[in-house]
Design an enzyme around this catalytic site. Structure first.
Site, PDB file in Angstrom:
ATOM      1  N   GLY A 103      36.904  41.624  45.546  1.00  0.00           N
ATOM      2  CA  GLY A 103      37.260  41.506  43.725  1.00  0.00           C
ATOM      3  C   GLY A 103      36.682  42.298  43.096  1.00  0.00           C
ATOM      4  O   GLY A 103      35.436  42.149  43.327  1.00  0.00           O
ATOM      5  N   GLY A 104      37.338  41.597  42.161  1.00  0.00           N
ATOM      6  CA  GLY A 104      36.624  42.486  40.255  1.00  0.00           C
ATOM      7  C   GLY A 104      35.344  41.119  40.891  1.00  0.00           C
ATOM      8  O   GLY A 104      34.596  41.681  39.500  1.00  0.00           O
ATOM      9  N   LYS A 123      34.381  32.955  50.089  1.00  0.00           N
ATOM     10  CA  LYS A 123      35.021  33.426  48.545  1.00  0.00           C
ATOM     11  C   LYS A 123      33.846  33.366  47.683  1.00  0.00           C
ATOM     12  O   LYS A 123      33.952  32.143  46.968  1.00  0.00           O
ATOM     13  CB  LYS A 123      36.306  33.745  47.838  1.00  0.00           C
ATOM     14  N   ASP A 217      53.251  38.273  41.861  1.00  0.00           N
ATOM     15  CA  ASP A 217      52.459  39.320  42.295  1.00  0.00           C
ATOM     16  C   ASP A 217      52.095  40.106  43.785  1.00  0.00           C
ATOM     17  O   ASP A 217      51.190  40.318  44.466  1.00  0.00           O
ATOM     18  CB  ASP A 217      50.793  39.942  41.950  1.00  0.00           C
TER      19      ASP A 217
END
Length: 489
Positions: A103-104, A123, A217
Site C-alpha cells: 500500500g501507499g 499489515k 470505495d
C-alpha cells in the site's frame, strides 16, 4: 439571581439531548462502547472459565495420590495464564513468511504468530506517513470496523498493536486472492455464477452497513475469496467521514476539467467486442491501473466524485458497476483512456444504455437490467436498503440465509495454510511493476515525513487481541442452566 425551577432544568436537559454529536465525538463514543463491552465480556468469560477449572480440580483432588502437587500445578498454570493475558502483542511475536500486499503507507505480510501458530495477514503501516498525510482517522476507522466485526462476510481482526515507528493490524488470512484476479482470468462470468457472487457481495455489504459505515470505495479488489470459495469484504480505510482529500479532490477537479472532447455517442457506437477489447487492453498495458493512488471512477458513484451529499446507496452504485462488468467484460463507463472514462461518468445519464450483442439481442436479461437501473441511478431512484434488493426479481429464489452453505463456482486450490499463490509475487519484476505509482508516492511521503520533527503519536486504545468466540458467555444464554454470575451481564 433566582434559582432555576425544575421545569427550566428539564428544558435545558431536553435541549442538550437534542444537540447532535459531531463526527469526532461520535467516533469516541463508539470506541468507548466497544472497548468496555469487549473488556468486560472477556473479563467475565475468564472468571467463569476459571471457576469451572477450579471446580474440576477440587473434584479430582480426593482421588489424587498427591493432592498438594496437583493443586500447586493448577495455581502455577493459572498464574501463567494471567501473565499471558496481560502481555500485549509485539512485532517480534510474528514470523514473517512472505509479502502479499503493498500500500501507499506500508506492506502486508503473510505471517505466523510464534506461540499460537496462528496464520494471519500482518499489515504494517508507517506512523509518520499516515500522520503526515492526515490519514489517522481512516486508519483508526479501519481498525474499529475490523475489531467490531463478528460477521463471516467481513475480514476479521486478530491483533492490533503499535511501536514507536509503526502500527500493525494482524488480520485473518484469506488465501484465495481477490475477485479482480478471478474476473481478469475469466473475462466474463456466466449469469448463474454472476448472480451467486452478487448475492454474496450484497450480503457482505449489508453487514458492513449494519455497523453504521459506508464503504465508499467498492471494487473487485476489495472482495477476497476464502479457502472455501466464498467472499469476504475488506479494505475499510476510506469508510470514514470524507474520502482522503488528495484523492477525492483530484478526481473532482479531473471531472470538472473534462470538456467536450469525448461524446457519449462515440463510446456507445462501439460494439460489445470492441469495448471489451479496449478495456482488457487498458488493464493489461497500464500495469498501474488497478493499483492507482488517485484511482479511476470505474466503480465510484457520481455523488462522491462530484462532492454531493450521499448515503449508503453509493455502495449500491458500485456493485451495479461490478454486476455490469461480470457479464460484459468491461465496466459501464470505461473508455479508451482514463479521461474518456471520466467523460462517460460525467455524462452518465446519456451514456448508460442497455448494451446489445452483434445480432441485436440485449446482453442483459430484463430482470438483470431492472436491477441495474435501480443501482446505477440518481440517488432518489436507487434501492434504499437490503430488503428491497432481496425482493427484486433478479434474486428470486436466492436464499440469503444459507448462501454460505452453497457450493461456490470457484474453490481455490491450496497446497497448505501458507499457500500465497493467489497473490502477487513481490520477487517478480512483472508483479512489482503494478506498484510503480504506489512506490513513487511512498518515497515522496517518506521524504516529507522525514523532514518533520514531530514525534509520531501513540494511539490510545489501539491494542487488540481476539478472544475467540467467548463460548462460555454465549452458552449461558443458550441453555436453561445459567451460572448465577451471568446476571452481571
Amino acid at each position: 439571581m433566582p434559582p432555576r425551577t425544575q421545569h427550566q432544568l428539564q428544558q435545558q436537559q431536553s435541549q442538550a439531548s437534542k444537540k447532535k454529536l459531531n463526527s469526532k465525538h461520535k467516533r469516541m463514543v463508539n470506541v468507548c462502547q466497544m472497548y468496555f463491552l469487549d473488556y468486560y465480556c472477556d473479563y467475565f468469560d475468564y472468571i467463569i472459565t476459571r471457576r469451572e477449572r477450579t471446580k474440576t480440580v477440587l473434584n479430582n483432588l480426593h482421588r489424587s495420590q498427591n493432592p498438594d502437587m496437583e493443586w500447586r500445578s493448577y495455581v502455577n498454570n493459572e498464574t501463567a495464564m494471567l501473565r499471558k493475558r496481560r502481555l500485549k502483542p509485539k512485532n517480534k511475536d510474528f514470523e514473517i513468511i512472505t509479502q502479499i500486499g503493498q500500500g501507499g503507507y506500508g506492506q502486508v505480510y503473510l505471517s505466523r504468530k510464534r506461540d499460537t501458530r496462528e496464520i494471519c495477514a500482518l499489515k504494517v503501516i508507517s506512523k509518520s506517513m499516515i500522520v503526515k498525510m492526515n490519514e489517522t482517522d481512516h486508519l483508526l476507522t479501519e481498525r474499529e470496523i475490523l475489531a467490531a466485526s463478528r460477521s463471516d462476510w467481513l475480514v476479521k481482526l486478530l491483533y492490533s498493536f503499535q511501536d514507536t515507528e509503526s502500527v500493525y493490524l494482524g488480520m485473518e488470512f484469506v488465501p484465495g486472492g481477490d475477485f479482480r484476479t478471478l474476473l481478469s482470468n475469466c473475462r466474463t462470468l456466466s449469469p448463474v455464477h454472476t448472480r451467486f457472487y452478487m448475492a454474496e457481495m450484497f450480503a457482505a455489504l449489508d453487514d458492513l452497513h449494519k455497523t453504521g459505515f459506508i464503504h465508499r470505495d467498492l471494487k473487485p479488489e476489495n472482495f477476497l475469496i476464502d479457502g472455501k470459495g466464498h467472499l469476504k469484504l475488506t479494505d475499510f480505510g476510506l469508510a470514514c467521514g470524507t474520502i482522503a482529500d488528495e484523492r477525492i479532490q483530484s478526481m473532482k477537479i479531473r471531472l470538472e476539467k473534462i470538456g467536450d472532447k469525448f461524446t457519449a455517442n462515440q463510446g456507445l457506437q462501439r460494439s460489445m467486442q470492441e469495448r471489451r477489447r479496449i478495456y482488457q487492453t487498458l488493464r493489461e498495458n497500464d500495469l498501474n491501473y488497478s493499483k492507482s493512488v488517485v484511482g479511476s471512477p470505474d466503480y465510484m458513484a457520481i455523488d462522491i466524485v462530484k462532492g454531493y451529499a450521499y448515503d449508503k446507496t453509493v455502495d449500491y452504485w458500485s456493485l451495479g458497476c461490478m454486476l455490469f462488468e461480470c457479464l460484459c467484460g468491461f465496466s459501464p463507463f470505461s473508455g479508451e483512456s482514463t479521461e474518456e472514462t471520466y467523460s462517460n461518468l460525467k455524462n452518465w445519464r446519456t451514456y448508460f444504455r442497455r448494451p446489445r450483442n452483434n445480432d441485436g439481442t440485449y446482453v442483459f436479461s430484463d430482470r438483470t437490467w431492472d436491477l441495474l437501473v435501480h443501482l446505477i441511478a440518481d440517488s432518489q431512484q436507487r434501492y434504499k436498503n437490503f430488503e428491497q434488493v432481496k425482493r427484486c426479481h433478479y434474486f428470486h429464489g436466492v436464499n440469503f440465509d444459507n448462501i454460505r452453505d452453497r457450493s461456490p463456482p470457484f474453490v481455490p486450490s491450496l497446497d497448505s495454510d501458507l499457500d500465497a499463490g493467489y497473490f502477487d509475487d513481490f520477487d517478480n519484476e512483472g508483479d512489482m511493476a503494478k506498484y510503480a505509482e504506489v512506490f513513487n508516492k511512498q518515497k515522496h511521503v517518506q521524504k516529507l515525513a522525514g523532514q518533520s520533527n514531530i514525534k509520531p503519536p501513540n494511539f490510545v486504545g489501539f491494542t487488540f487481541k481476539h478472544k475467540g468466540e467467548l463460548s462460555n458467555i454465549r452458552s449461558m444464554f443458550e441453555t436453561n442452566h445459567r451460572d448465577p454470575f451471568s446476571t452481571l451481564y
